[in-house]
Motif scaffolding. Structure first.
Motif, PDB file in Angstrom:
ATOM      1  N   THR B  30       0.807  -1.006  -0.062  1.00 14.24           N
ATOM      2  CA  THR B  30       0.068   0.014  -0.137  1.00 14.24           C
ATOM      3  C   THR B  30       1.000   1.354   0.108  1.00 14.24           C
ATOM      4  O   THR B  30       0.577   2.251  -0.710  1.00 14.24           O
ATOM      5  N   ALA B  34       1.381   4.470  -2.909  1.00 11.64           N
ATOM      6  CA  ALA B  34       1.345   5.835  -2.796  1.00 11.64           C
ATOM      7  C   ALA B  34       2.507   6.458  -3.470  1.00 11.64           C
ATOM      8  O   ALA B  34       2.341   7.728  -3.863  1.00 11.64           O
ATOM      9  N   ARG B 123       3.897   8.086   6.800  1.00  9.28           N
ATOM     10  CA  ARG B 123       3.268   8.723   5.485  1.00  9.28           C
ATOM     11  C   ARG B 123       4.104   9.029   4.409  1.00  9.28           C
ATOM     12  O   ARG B 123       4.985   9.432   4.461  1.00  9.28           O
TER      13      ARG B 123
END
Lengths: 249, 318
Positions: B30, B34, B123
């Motif tokens: 995942t 990104a 992030r």
């Protein structure tokens, strides 16, 4: 057997660190500094190896400015024999620190290199593994127990869901988990004695290691605060919360 | 741009020894999405053809690389790092989940490549910019990685797991490269196999502190509620140190970082290093007899009450 222990001077674990207002880093200008707790476990383990007659000499090393001498003196008071400060005004990233340690290993030729599994400031947990790769030797990371035997070391590692035991040829790098031991309390006479133990300063420039890194920090900020919570009055309210908000049943 | 994900395998049961791709690896995929590039998944192990087949079905995977060799039976970084190094130059990024497997392996690869790396990314901002925690999550750093090959470990709780799709990516076999000096040898492992969800992936986590009083009470109070909620059981460092719960159940900065939908803290005071491991939970519920316990500053719902009576009442009611 000579043991080299890598240590780091970090903000004391009891201090809540704030970001600088300009976001350029953590504001650590006037806070209490201490030896990184995991590194203290590493020093303690080296001292126990010496007390058991396995280690013959303990050398501690750190990188930093002159004020990093305080954590070296702390390690000497715990029982290390001598200390090395690699003097650098610029803080070093993991790769450069591992290269500094590689150079110190070349000079000192230890059979065992110990350090904490991570430093509690950047929480990176990288240097031990990098150093082991540079030296092409084995690594026992996140160690909760170790035993030296006949040119080898057996290390119990804390891994997800349990423990793993590996045997490494010496020399090897072992990184300490908190469970490796409980460091002893420092006694005043030991602190006085530590002042007389040798502490050598080596300029970073003399080691031919570049301080620069291609990984740079561009901003440091405090995370968004959680919304204030709600105090419940009784168990029934708690059960209602779990039933409705949490939808767990 | 092309991304290599190093897969971590889990062995489900001692009896069947059936291997599967760890959920944390799906979180790493995942994170790779990104960034946005082709995604190769590297499966390393012994007898891993079936598990490699599983990896081909994960949504968005471009290719699965398999290094199947008896020397890879156990995940020794001394053996795995040279293999990853041997194919690293084909990639812009190498990503692995920040599990004990990934944290042990990737820094060794970084040194072989002579690059700095970024650990515990929470992030992805863009291909070279990421956020990671400092000071046990007390601060967040935004870092820029300008290395030619960017190595990252990602915190699995910060990224959802990528699910399977109706796809079958091609498989390629790669040659084994190993530590020929036999620097390290696997001796044994003790993995707790239990019916409960894993701490790091459970939707509900119930944690107990030292005020539970004993190992017996710890089990007696928490287990029935955990059974009802299909929850994982965690513990504070104090409870672990007191011998109430096993080491690997420790939640916090120095144990497992969790981010479940619901975290229920029972008799947990809320030491900073514990908070660091739970503060990304969607909801925190705290039960403690001490109204001044720091945990209440972090709890979405708090109840000041006797933990034994309260837990028994909730267990009976749910």
């Amino acid at each position: 057997m000579k043991v080299l222990v890598g240590i780091k001077r970090v903000v004391d674990f009891n201090i809540r660190v704030r970001a600088k207002t300009d976001g350029s880093g953590a504001d650590i200008a006037s806070v209490k500094m201490s030896i990184n707790p995991f590194d203290e476990n590493a020093v303690e383990e080296a001292v126990r190896l010496k007390e058991a007659g396995v280690a013959t000499e303990i050398v501690v090393v750190t990188t930093g400015a002159a004020n990093a001498q305080d954590v070296l003196r702390h390690a000497l008071a715990l029982g290390a024999d001598r200390a090395i400060l690699v003097d650098t005004a610029e803080p070093l990233n993991s790769l450069a620190t591992a290269k500094v340690l590689r150079e110190i290993v070349k000079r000192e030729a230890p059979q065992l290199i110990l350090m904490g599994k991570q430093a509690i400031d950047d929480d990176a947990a990288e240097i031990g593994q990098m150093l082991a790769a540079f030296l092409n030797i084995g690594q026992g990371t996140f160690a909760s127990s170790l035993k030296v035997n006949d040119g080898k070391i057996t290390v119990v590692r804390e891994i997800d869901g349990g423990q793993e035991t590996v045997e490494l040829n010496l020399p090897a790098v072992v990184t300490a988990d908190l469970r490796l031991n409980e460091p002893r309390y420092l006694k005043l006479p030991n602190l006085m004695m530590a002042k007389k133990k040798p502490l050598e300063t080596i300029a970073l420039a003399d080691l031919d290691v570049a301080a620069t890194s291609k990984v740079t920090t561009i901003n440091v900020a405090e995370p968004a605060a959680r919304a204030p919570g709600k105090k419940l009055n009784n168990v029934q309210e708690l059960i209602d919360v779990l039933r409705t908000h949490a939808k767990v049943v | 741009m092309s991304i290599l994900i190093i897969a971590e395998l889990v062995i489900a049961e001692l009896v069947t020894e059936e291997k599967s791709i760890k959920a944390a690896t799906r979180s790493a995929i995942t994170a790779a999405k990104a960034i946005g590039a082709e995604i190769d998944v590297l499966v390393i192990g012994e007898d891993v053809n079936a598990v490699a087949q599983q990896a081909t079905n994960i949504q968005g995977v471009t290719r699965v690389l398999v290094a199947d060799n008896s020397v890879y039976a156990k995940p020794l970084a001394e053996n795995f790092a040279p293999l990853v190094h041997s194919i690293a130059k084909n990639y812009s990024h190498i990503i692995v989940a920040a599990t004990s497997f990934g944290k042990n392996l990737l820094p060794r690869v970084a040194a072989l490549l002579d690059v700095d790396m970024v650990s515990e990314v929470t992030r992805i901002i863009d291909a070279s910019t990421y956020v990671r925690p400092l000071y046990a999550g007390g601060l967040n750093a935004t870092v820029q990685n300008n290395e030619i090959i960017k190595l990252l470990t990602i915190r699995p709780t910060a990224f959802d797991a990528t699910q399977d799709a109706n796809q079958a990516a091609p498989i390629a076999t790669i040659a084994a490269v190993t530590d020929d000096k036999h620097l390290s040898r696997f001796v044994s492992e003790h993995i707790r196999h239990n019916e409960r969800p894993q701490l790091s992936t459970a939707r509900v986590v119930i944690s107990g502190g030292r005020s539970l009083g004993s190992a017996e009470k710890f089990q007696e109070v928490l287990t029935p509620l955990a059974n009802k909620l299909n929850a994982a059981i965690g513990a504070t460092r104090a409870a672990v140190d007191a011998g109430f719960a096993p080491n690997d159940s420790q939640v916090g900065q120095t144990g497992t970082v969790v981010a479940p939908d619901i975290y229920i803290a029972i008799g947990v005071s809320g030491a900073a290093q514990h908070i660091a491991g739970i503060k990304d939970s969607r909801m925190i519920v705290a039960i403690n007899h001490d109204p001044d316990a720091p945990i209440f500053q972090w709890a979405d719902y708090g109840l000041v009450a006797d933990l034994f009576e309260t837990t028994a009442a909730i267990t009976a009611a749910l």
